[in-house]
Design an enzyme around this catalytic site. Structure first.
Site, short mmCIF file in Angstrom:
data_model
loop_
_atom_site.label_atom_id
_atom_site.label_comp_id
_atom_site.label_asym_id
_atom_site.label_seq_id
_atom_site.Cartn_x
_atom_site.Cartn_y
_atom_site.Cartn_z
CG ASP A 332 -2.02 0.97 1.19
OD1 ASP A 332 -2.19 1.60 0.14
OD2 ASP A 332 -2.71 1.12 2.21
CG ASP A 575 -0.72 1.06 7.51
OD1 ASP A 575 -1.49 0.86 6.54
OD2 ASP A 575 -0.38 2.20 7.88
CG ASP A 579 -3.94 -2.37 4.07
OD1 ASP A 579 -4.33 -2.12 2.92
OD2 ASP A 579 -3.22 -1.61 4.74
#
Length: 816
Positions: A332, A575, A579
């Protein structure tokens, strides 16, 4: 958070629309501004309204002991040892053959000790990120552990606090939260009294009071975490292969053991039935790759301990192997490539001159007074550094708080007028934008952002509308701060042939620019996932693009599933709560410690220092485990192959099985177990290639066949030569020791000072045992003819192994 205690005034704080239409919960939310009493908080925690932290389940000591002791092979060893004990009661010379049980005991105890040690390291790292909160208890604001919170607690929230519970905002000043861990969107969200605050979000500006509505397993983040905790199939190729071998051998041992006893005691009964029982035990003990599964587990455990020194928390041991095998790394942007912090790149004025110190301090004092603690405000304050010497110049008459809706904030000074800081597209007039903004944006890269600082002598009419005479003071250029050492892991991955995929909820062009800055190459092809229709097949898309923007949590998961469907082994770094579905789907999931609880719980690995470069020692540790266990597995499975083949053949031969358990202990310990253990620990950073079991059997099967053929040739030799009966066992042991040492020689290559020492130690151990302890190992002293005969086999075995291996290679190539 502050550790100070302070008293508060009493008033009733009632919330009329609880998130659940339940009278009991509604009653719990009727909290006064003095908060709960300590006694009431304890009562609610005992009643099940506490905030027990969601953690990965930790094995108890009893669980670890039982897991290592109660195994099928330990049970088999116990039964076989009982048979030896029964026979040895009448013939004590056989008692020594029970020593094979000692190897099993040592292996088991070693495994228990190593796993308990690893558990302690995991517990130590798990304690590093336990959050603290400010709660009003007994009329005093106290700092407590988030686990102590209960429904109805009144909590105080400040900038940078992360919520670990679901709450309802009671009051707030300039209160905004960052929900990027939940939604993937990095824009701050303004909250007013009565709004919900979800666990996992951060306070980015302002301060407020909130009442806890849900705790523990009922929070928003925990509900996603429960999904994350669902057990996934073990994705360790080595453990899956070894489990298949173990299951197959378990069936084979029972069948061969029964057939051998029936053959030697009933169909073709031999006089020495005690010798038959002992030799049958030897055959069955030899078939078991004793210690291989345990050695593999110990290698993983040692990896856990070593990685803890790098502050990498391993929550799933097999992930050490999986990360070393990946060919695709998905990351990400927010919180992964970037740290979540901002830096000021520079300040641009329209006339090219530098700002005066008074102008710099006007900006700094405005942000300081507004108490904005979002990443942008912090970056500007660190850059401009407010100076108290200018305090008398900046007496504030009006505050204009920031909100995501209007995208600006400011103050009105009594002496210096109105100063506004905000998005240029909002605070600049159309004429100013045409004259200054377009040219400036062309001169800065896409990974940067601009803020405009404006000034007017008159105050604003209200907190929502700007005046028309705002003059441009400057433009502040800011950028996202990259994760420390982020480029190191991306460079490393590129060199290792691992493809990088960026999957982000942000604008793809912005992400693309930041990714380039992070050193991620070959990101020319980007796609905005919000433009795709529902039900789109991602199998082709994941191969055509390297960067995916505006991605929803569900799409992240589907993109990873599509990569796996196409044959890729995928690791995901994330994180946030958003996710979690992708982390759960990935073959190996890595979380950043400062991220959400849900991400940490669902991940296989947690980087406790928030340093992506720590993935590099994890990859190296995985390579050590895989490459060295492959070496050790060749030794164990070579023994398994020749013992299984010999046991099967001797069912149909008139003689008893030629070896004793104590002799198998010599092979299993001196040539396999001890060298295999040392080989599993030495550094090995070679890139992993090939599938585990086919690669191991490429050596183990030809070597096992070689040992079998050589022992059968020796059986023929016993008919042609008038050798003593003891040669039957002694020469067989020499043959199997020779082929095992030859395989160890190959496993130790390429030789270095460690592997050469391991091989020489093994040879020395075998020679000392044979020459100094012949009676212990039931060996018969060889005469000159016997020595020449044995030497002939020692010389012949390498040549025979070469021939068998060539035939095996040709045969497998033809079948492929």
């Amino acid at each position: 958070m502050s550790n100070n205690s302070k008293s508060v005034k009493t008033q009733n704080l009632q919330i009329t629309d609880s998130t659940e239409n339940d009278a009991e919960i509604q009653d719990l939310l009727n909290t006064s501004s003095e908060g709960l009493t300590s006694e009431e908080a304890l009562r609610r925690r005992d009643a099940g309204y506490g905030n027990a932290e969601s953690q990965s389940p930790m094995k108890s000591t009893l669980h670890i002991v039982l897991e290592h002791v109660v195994t099928p092979f330990n049970l088999l060893n116990l039964i076989l040892a009982s048979i030896v004990f029964f026979v040895a009661i009448k013939q004590p010379k056989y008692f020594v053959n029970i020593l094979f049980l000692g190897v099993a005991i040592i292996n088991t105890v070693s495994g228990i000790i190593q796993e308990i040690k690893a558990r302690k390291e995991v517990q130590r790292l798990s304690l590093l990120s336990q959050p603290r909160v400010l709660a009003v208890r007994d009329g005093i604001v106290k700092e407590i552990s988030s686990e102590e919170l209960v429904i109805g607690d009144l909590i105080e929230l400040h900038s940078e606090d992360q919520l670990t519970v679901d709450a309802r905002l009671v009051s707030g000043i300039n209160f905004e939260v960052d929900e990027s861990l939940l939604t993937g969107e990095s824009d701050a969200v303004y909250k007013k009294a009565g709004d919900h605050l979800l666990s996992g979000c951060f306070v980015v500006s302002g301060r407020g009071m909130a009442i806890v509505e849900q705790t523990g397993a009922e929070t928003y983040a925990a509900r996603i975490t429960r999904e994350a905790k669902k057990i996934r199939q073990m994705n360790s190729e080595m453990m899956q292969a070894l489990n298949k071998v173990v299951k197959t051998l378990g069936i084979a041992i029972i069948i061969i053991g029964i057939l051998m006893l029936v053959s030697k005691l009933i169909i073709h009964p031999l006089d020495d039935w005690r010798g038959v029982l002992i030799s049958t035990v030897a055959a069955l003990v030899g078939m078991v790759p004793e210690g291989l599964v345990l050695l593999t587990s110990v290698a993983f455990v040692v990896g856990v301990i070593r990685l803890s020194a790098h502050n990498v928390l391993v929550q799933k041991m097999s992930s050490i192997e999986t990360l070393a095998r990946i060919d695709t790394l998905c990351v990400d942007k927010t919180g992964t490539i970037t740290s979540g912090r901002m830096n000021v790149v520079g300040i641009h004025t329209i006339d090219g001159n530098e700002l005066s110190e008074l102008e710099k301090q006007a900006i700094a004092h405005a942000l300081e007074a507004l108490n904005d603690r979002n990443a942008t405000a912090r970056a500007i304050l660190e850059y401009l550094k407010p100076n108290s010497a200018f305090q008398d110049q900046f007496e504030i008459e009006n505050y204009y708080s920031f909100s995501s809706e209007k995208k600006w904030s400011g103050v009105h000074y009594a002496k210096q007028g109105t100063w506004i800081i905000g998005a240029p597209e909002i605070v600049l007039s159309a004429k100013q934008q045409r004259k200054y903004l377009a040219d400036l944006k062309n001169r800065i890269t896409k990974d940067k952002r601009l803020l405009a600082v404006m000034k007017s002598d008159q105050a604003l009419p209200d907190n929502k509308n700007l005046v028309d005479d705002l003059a441009i003071v400057c433009f502040i250029e800011i950028e996202d701060e990259l994760r420390e050492n982020a480029q190191e892991i991306f460079d490393f991955s590129a060199k290792q042939g691992v493809e990088i995929k960026i999957i982000s909820g942000d604008n793809p062009h912005t992400v693309q620019a930041i990714a380039h800055k992070a050193g991620i190459q070959h990101l020319e092809h980007a796609i905005d996932m919000s433009t795709l229709p529902e039900g789109e097949d991602y199998s082709t898309i994941v191969e055509c693009y390297e960067l995916f923007g505006r991605v929803t949590p569900f799409q992240k998961k589907e993109l990873i599933a599509a990569l796996q469907k196409n044959g890729h082994s995928v690791a995901m770094v994330g994180d946030g709560v958003n996710d979690v579905p992708a982390l759960k789907q990935a073959d190996c999931s890595v979380a950043i410690a400062q991220g959400s609880d849900a991400a940490r719980v669902s991940a296989d690995l947690v980087l406790m220092e928030n340093d992506l470069s720590k993935m590099i020692p994890t990859v190296y540790e995985g390579r050590r485990v895989i490459n060295n266990i492959e070496r050790a597995a060749v030794l164990f499975l070579t023994k398994t192959v020749y013992m299984t083949l010999l046991a099967f053949v001797f069912i149909f031969l008139p003689n008893r099985f030629p070896l004793f358990p104590i002799q198998m202990t010599l092979i299993g310990s001196g040539v396999i177990g001890m060298p295999g253990f040392f080989l599993s620990l030495i550094p090995n950073r070679n890139r992993v290639s090939g599938n585990f079991l086919p690669k191991v059997m490429k050596v183990a099967l030809p070597a096992g066949i070689t040992g079998t053929v050589a022992v059968l040739l020796h059986q023929l030799g016993m008919y042609f030569f008038d050798f003593p009966e003891g040669y039957h066992s002694t020469i067989s042991l020499i043959i199997l020791l020779t082929i095992s040492e030859l395989v160890l020689w190959k496993a130790c290559q390429p030789f270095d000072k460690y592997t050469l020492a391991i091989w020489l130690l093994s040879v020395a151990t075998v020679l000392l045992a044979v020459f100094l302890l012949p009676d212990l190992f039931f060996l018969t002293k060889l005469d000159l003819h016997g020595l020449i005969y044995a030497l002939g086999f020692i010389v012949m075995i390498p040549l025979l192994f070469f021939i068998v291996k060539r035939i095996y290679m040709k045969f497998t190539q033809i079948n492929l």
